[in-house]
Motif scaffolding. Sequence first.
Motif, PDB file in Angstrom:
ATOM      1  N   ARG A 121       6.369  -6.558 -15.255  1.00  0.00           N
ATOM      2  CA  ARG A 121       5.546  -6.791 -16.437  1.00  0.00           C
ATOM      3  C   ARG A 121       5.362  -5.514 -17.266  1.00  0.00           C
ATOM      4  O   ARG A 121       5.289  -5.573 -18.484  1.00  0.00           O
ATOM      5  N   ASP A 122       5.258  -4.377 -16.610  1.00  0.00           N
ATOM      6  CA  ASP A 122       5.068  -3.102 -17.317  1.00  0.00           C
ATOM      7  C   ASP A 122       6.436  -2.476 -17.561  1.00  0.00           C
ATOM      8  O   ASP A 122       7.079  -1.964 -16.646  1.00  0.00           O
ATOM      9  N   LYS A 123       6.888  -2.500 -18.799  1.00  0.00           N
ATOM     10  CA  LYS A 123       8.238  -2.023 -19.107  1.00  0.00           C
ATOM     11  C   LYS A 123       8.389  -0.522 -18.867  1.00  0.00           C
ATOM     12  O   LYS A 123       9.500  -0.040 -18.618  1.00  0.00           O
ATOM     13  N   LEU A 124       7.287   0.214 -18.947  1.00  0.00           N
ATOM     14  CA  LEU A 124       7.359   1.644 -18.646  1.00  0.00           C
ATOM     15  C   LEU A 124       7.665   1.854 -17.167  1.00  0.00           C
ATOM     16  O   LEU A 124       8.540   2.659 -16.811  1.00  0.00           O
ATOM     17  N   THR A 125       6.960   1.130 -16.316  1.00  0.00           N
ATOM     18  CA  THR A 125       7.235   1.229 -14.878  1.00  0.00           C
ATOM     19  C   THR A 125       8.657   0.791 -14.571  1.00  0.00           C
ATOM     20  O   THR A 125       9.364   1.411 -13.765  1.00  0.00           O
ATOM     21  N   THR A 126       9.099  -0.296 -15.198  1.00  0.00           N
ATOM     22  CA  THR A 126      10.470  -0.761 -15.004  1.00  0.00           C
ATOM     23  C   THR A 126      11.464   0.345 -15.322  1.00  0.00           C
ATOM     24  O   THR A 126      12.369   0.649 -14.528  1.00  0.00           O
ATOM     25  N   ARG A 127      11.311   0.956 -16.482  1.00  0.00           N
ATOM     26  CA  ARG A 127      12.250   2.012 -16.883  1.00  0.00           C
ATOM     27  C   ARG A 127      12.243   3.176 -15.892  1.00  0.00           C
ATOM     28  O   ARG A 127      13.288   3.725 -15.534  1.00  0.00           O
ATOM     29  N   ARG A 128      11.048   3.578 -15.473  1.00  0.00           N
ATOM     30  CA  ARG A 128      10.967   4.721 -14.555  1.00  0.00           C
ATOM     31  C   ARG A 128      11.657   4.409 -13.229  1.00  0.00           C
ATOM     32  O   ARG A 128      12.397   5.243 -12.685  1.00  0.00           O
ATOM     33  N   LEU A 129      11.419   3.220 -12.693  1.00  0.00           N
ATOM     34  CA  LEU A 129      11.994   2.873 -11.396  1.00  0.00           C
ATOM     35  C   LEU A 129      13.507   2.685 -11.500  1.00  0.00           C
ATOM     36  O   LEU A 129      14.252   3.103 -10.601  1.00  0.00           O
ATOM     37  N   LEU A 130      13.969   2.060 -12.573  1.00  0.00           N
ATOM     38  CA  LEU A 130      15.411   1.901 -12.744  1.00  0.00           C
ATOM     39  C   LEU A 130      16.075   3.272 -12.879  1.00  0.00           C
ATOM     40  O   LEU A 130      17.140   3.517 -12.299  1.00  0.00           O
ATOM     41  N   GLY A 131      15.439   4.164 -13.629  1.00  0.00           N
ATOM     42  CA  GLY A 131      16.010   5.498 -13.792  1.00  0.00           C
ATOM     43  C   GLY A 131      16.063   6.263 -12.486  1.00  0.00           C
ATOM     44  O   GLY A 131      17.069   6.911 -12.173  1.00  0.00           O
ATOM     45  N   ALA A 132      14.984   6.159 -11.691  1.00  0.00           N
ATOM     46  CA  ALA A 132      14.950   6.871 -10.407  1.00  0.00           C
ATOM     47  C   ALA A 132      15.999   6.344  -9.445  1.00  0.00           C
ATOM     48  O   ALA A 132      16.523   7.092  -8.613  1.00  0.00           O
ATOM     49  N   ALA A 133      16.327   5.059  -9.565  1.00  0.00           N
ATOM     50  CA  ALA A 133      17.306   4.446  -8.666  1.00  0.00           C
ATOM     51  C   ALA A 133      18.731   4.546  -9.193  1.00  0.00           C
ATOM     52  O   ALA A 133      19.669   4.087  -8.540  1.00  0.00           O
ATOM     53  N   GLY A 134      18.903   5.121 -10.390  1.00  0.00           N
ATOM     54  CA  GLY A 134      20.239   5.259 -10.946  1.00  0.00           C
ATOM     55  C   GLY A 134      20.808   3.968 -11.501  1.00  0.00           C
ATOM     56  O   GLY A 134      22.028   3.839 -11.658  1.00  0.00           O
ATOM     57  N   VAL A 135      19.957   2.994 -11.812  1.00  0.00           N
ATOM     58  CA  VAL A 135      20.426   1.732 -12.387  1.00  0.00           C
ATOM     59  C   VAL A 135      20.619   1.923 -13.887  1.00  0.00           C
ATOM     60  O   VAL A 135      19.705   2.400 -14.570  1.00  0.00           O
ATOM     61  N   PRO A 136      21.784   1.579 -14.440  1.00  0.00           N
ATOM     62  CA  PRO A 136      22.025   1.790 -15.874  1.00  0.00           C
ATOM     63  C   PRO A 136      21.009   1.038 -16.723  1.00  0.00           C
ATOM     64  O   PRO A 136      20.873  -0.180 -16.633  1.00  0.00           O
ATOM     65  N   SER A 137      20.286   1.763 -17.542  1.00  0.00           N
ATOM     66  CA  SER A 137      19.239   1.183 -18.372  1.00  0.00           C
ATOM     67  C   SER A 137      19.276   1.911 -19.710  1.00  0.00           C
ATOM     68  O   SER A 137      20.343   2.322 -20.162  1.00  0.00           O
ATOM     69  N   HIS A 194       0.809  -1.220   0.000  1.00  0.00           N
ATOM     70  CA  HIS A 194       0.000   0.000   0.000  1.00  0.00           C
ATOM     71  C   HIS A 194       0.844   1.273   0.000  1.00  0.00           C
ATOM     72  O   HIS A 194       0.308   2.367   0.204  1.00  0.00           O
ATOM     73  N   LEU A 195       2.136   1.154  -0.231  1.00  0.00           N
ATOM     74  CA  LEU A 195       2.986   2.339  -0.217  1.00  0.00           C
ATOM     75  C   LEU A 195       3.038   2.990  -1.598  1.00  0.00           C
ATOM     76  O   LEU A 195       2.974   2.297  -2.617  1.00  0.00           O
ATOM     77  N   PRO A 196       3.179   4.304  -1.649  1.00  0.00           N
ATOM     78  CA  PRO A 196       3.290   5.000  -2.943  1.00  0.00           C
ATOM     79  C   PRO A 196       4.704   4.878  -3.492  1.00  0.00           C
ATOM     80  O   PRO A 196       5.440   5.861  -3.617  1.00  0.00           O
ATOM     81  N   THR A 197       5.109   3.642  -3.812  1.00  0.00           N
ATOM     82  CA  THR A 197       6.503   3.386  -4.164  1.00  0.00           C
ATOM     83  C   THR A 197       6.953   4.135  -5.411  1.00  0.00           C
ATOM     84  O   THR A 197       8.119   4.506  -5.519  1.00  0.00           O
ATOM     85  N   GLU A 198       6.031   4.359  -6.353  1.00  0.00           N
ATOM     86  CA  GLU A 198       6.435   5.046  -7.572  1.00  0.00           C
ATOM     87  C   GLU A 198       6.658   6.541  -7.338  1.00  0.00           C
ATOM     88  O   GLU A 198       7.243   7.214  -8.183  1.00  0.00           O
ATOM     89  N   LEU A 199       6.203   7.050  -6.199  1.00  0.00           N
ATOM     90  CA  LEU A 199       6.454   8.445  -5.847  1.00  0.00           C
ATOM     91  C   LEU A 199       7.684   8.593  -4.957  1.00  0.00           C
ATOM     92  O   LEU A 199       8.144   9.711  -4.725  1.00  0.00           O
ATOM     93  N   ALA A 200       8.195   7.471  -4.462  1.00  0.00           N
ATOM     94  CA  ALA A 200       9.256   7.510  -3.455  1.00  0.00           C
ATOM     95  C   ALA A 200      10.600   7.847  -4.078  1.00  0.00           C
ATOM     96  O   ALA A 200      10.888   7.505  -5.232  1.00  0.00           O
ATOM     97  N   ALA A 201      11.436   8.518  -3.287  1.00  0.00           N
ATOM     98  CA  ALA A 201      12.806   8.769  -3.719  1.00  0.00           C
ATOM     99  C   ALA A 201      13.640   7.504  -3.626  1.00  0.00           C
ATOM    100  O   ALA A 201      14.667   7.384  -4.299  1.00  0.00           O
ATOM    101  N   GLY A 202      13.216   6.570  -2.822  1.00  0.00           N
ATOM    102  CA  GLY A 202      13.916   5.293  -2.684  1.00  0.00           C
ATOM    103  C   GLY A 202      13.128   4.376  -1.792  1.00  0.00           C
ATOM    104  O   GLY A 202      12.353   4.818  -0.928  1.00  0.00           O
ATOM    105  N   ILE A 203      13.294   3.074  -1.996  1.00  0.00           N
ATOM    106  CA  ILE A 203      12.638   2.082  -1.150  1.00  0.00           C
ATOM    107  C   ILE A 203      13.595   0.918  -0.978  1.00  0.00           C
ATOM    108  O   ILE A 203      14.245   0.484  -1.934  1.00  0.00           O
ATOM    109  N   ARG A 204      13.721   0.439   0.237  1.00  0.00           N
ATOM    110  CA  ARG A 204      14.555  -0.722   0.515  1.00  0.00           C
ATOM    111  C   ARG A 204      13.717  -1.730   1.298  1.00  0.00           C
ATOM    112  O   ARG A 204      13.006  -1.363   2.255  1.00  0.00           O
ATOM    113  N   LEU A 205      13.807  -2.980   0.884  1.00  0.00           N
ATOM    114  CA  LEU A 205      13.036  -4.047   1.509  1.00  0.00           C
ATOM    115  C   LEU A 205      13.939  -4.903   2.380  1.00  0.00           C
ATOM    116  O   LEU A 205      15.063  -5.231   2.000  1.00  0.00           O
TER     117      LEU A 205
END
Length: 810
Positions: free
Chosen positions: A510-526, A40-51
């Motif tokens: 599954r959603d490649k758009l979400t994947t790209r956005r999250l990788l970009g926000a986390a600084g993962v080379p994509s 239930h967290l707004p993870t796509e709005l977060a600056a970072g998330i660690r599990l």
Amino acid sequence: MPEHVMIIHRWTDHYADYAAYIDHGVHRVSYLTTERAARHLPTELAAGIRLVDSTENAKAVRDAIASLVERIGPPTRIVALQETDLDLAAELRGEFALPGPRDEELAPLRDKLLMAQRLAEAGIAVPATAGAPDPDAVAAFADRHGWPVLLKPRRGTASAGITRLDSPEALRDHRFPGDGDLLVQSWLPDQVLHVDGIFTGEGLGAWRASRYLSTCLEFTAGAALGSVEIDDPELLRRVEEITTATAGAMFTGPSVFHLELFASDTGALTVLEIGARPGGAEVPFIWREVHGIDLMAAAFAHQTGAEDPSARRVDDPARVAGWLLVPPSAPMPCRVRSLTTRDEPDRYAEVLPEVGALLTGGGYEHAGVRFRFRGGSSAEVADAVQRTARDTELRCVPVDPGAPAQLVVVGCGNPPYRRYALDAVAARVDTALVQHTDIDWQRAYVGDRFRVADPSDPSAVTGAVAALLASHAGPGAVLTWDETLLESTAEAARRLGLPHMSPEAVRRCRDKLTTRRLLGAAGVPSAGFRHVRTAQEALAAAESLGWPVVVKPRALAGSIGVTLAAGPDQLSHAVEQALTATFPGIGARDGALVEEYLSGPEISVDCAVFDGAVRVVNVAHKRLGFAPYFEETGHLVAPWRAEPWADEVQAVVTDAHTALGIRTGLTHTELRLTPTGPRVVEVNGRLGGDFIPLLGTLATGVDPVAAAADIALGRTPDLRPTRDRCAEVRFIYPECDGVVQTLDLTAAAAEPGIVEAVALAAPGSRLLLPPRGIVPRLAALLAVGETPEECAAALDRARHGVRHALIPLP
């Protein structure tokens, strides 16, 4: 600079709405949480998330915090709203020199012995209380105050670990924990009340008093626990007096609180304990839903220094609320066999476990069945609560962790591609199957353990898996290697309490758009990308990114609809392909992606993810054909640990899993080894396809399918290689579009180095080459050798041994 607010969160239900409490666009908000609680967290709005596996795992938590600090910077505020996390937040505030409650301020509110001493010094009635370092101290206390006594942790929550001792004999038989961090307290046979509300720093703000219809201690022994708000004016007057005095003695500033009192038959009130947090169970929900006040929002404001939005009294004091928790009939862990209850007019909300769900406990949130009530009076609501308690039964059967396990496979796929996988699972654990048709060749692996259901329907999958596990005494698990069934399987696992990658993590993959956005926000080379809906938007994206570009659908599989476009003329066709392409079982998503073209060899990395640790199982070099499309024509698994890119690939893959919130399962990540380093193409939350897991087993001795089964069962997989050689698959395609007449692989299979020759198209199959058809393959040839050259030579020879006849299509 915006503030960095770090939030420690552990609830899996929607207790707190952080997106409403703080603007994630203005502030940098990061989350430290668990895979289940991230739902239930707004993870796509977060600056970072660690599990982490648990917010009580000190080492994992500190490693996660260090990662967030490295990525986002030191926190300027730390928030924790759940009682068990208050100590960690206070400790961290001290380490980072942040405002908010510190250890010294929180100690008397968390340590019940210090609490009792402070209240007694303030002249507030409390039960007789003393430290209990050993049995002698308890015996001495009982000699002074009498039996029975309560033995409890000094920092416990939700009545966990509390024992009532009625005699010296009971004390003699009781086993003390090694740390001795206990207290002993007189047992009072009085009615228990709880008071919830807000202390403004000067006095009471909004508050409500309630009466337990049983006790928390009785609940831990298996009785239902209910609570109803009080509407007796005289009792409320006296409750207000002792609550005001207690809060004034314990708090140095504003705070949400949960106070528990004893009420004797004579009307005397005694303080049991007070906490600096919202009440548990259903208290936050009924305050928000019935009284219009969000206690979590108030607590969040107090810890961040913001204005308290709840600093007002209850709008309608005549509205009375209540709640009820009904525990399972068997000790946890247990599996739900049945649930019966009746409709109740004053019951407005309920949280019911699925039949077949595994219940493992973990506070009031996961205690069994949860109900919420509202009405016009305490008597009315109490009657509704008691009727519901009487009419509700949660029948469960114990689960023996030591008994043989059963793994339910959802949709096992076509035998040419996945027979080896079902064989590997069935050799390891009792296996069951859910699919949309009756079983055929699979019966040899599952016997009569199967159910016919729509595997794309989460409810149908949940019911089928539950039915298969209902009479099973041991642990249960669920697994799919089918891309199209990942979301339904993940949702069924969540409902049934089984280990699996979370539905949210699956959707991010599954959603490649979400994947790209999250990788970009986390600084993962994509890859650089744009989300487009029209050819005009795609042209603008390509001009911005630079030619050539890759155009792809948002959520298909098998490289379907993926096209390389070198210029505007090719781009128009590529966009049409991406927007109209289909893949069986996967629905289309809005728009397509235009991405920068990543040059360099493409590899896939299969990883086992267990308790958040990402371990590389094998690496495959991808062979591509039919340009400008990206048809996968083969794969080579070869030794990779000595490659110059090995360490960087491991780091990038690990960071990608962290960014997408993947903590459980077998994954398949595709990367390009570009001149600037490895960059992620996509992450798939499943076993690799195209025989890649089998190649891994042949090359290294590590079976990814067995690892996936172990992870699903909650076991640590064995990932130790026993060999280090090469294995390769090459797919044979027809020379043109056509209908297969005959296919003979006898000569190909007999070639030295070939371990399998698998027919992929039966006579009568209609094969259309890319982009018209989906993986139009005639056969798969699998080779093993000490070097890539040995595999290639064997495959070249075997290719000439493939005999087939084809009727060309116009």
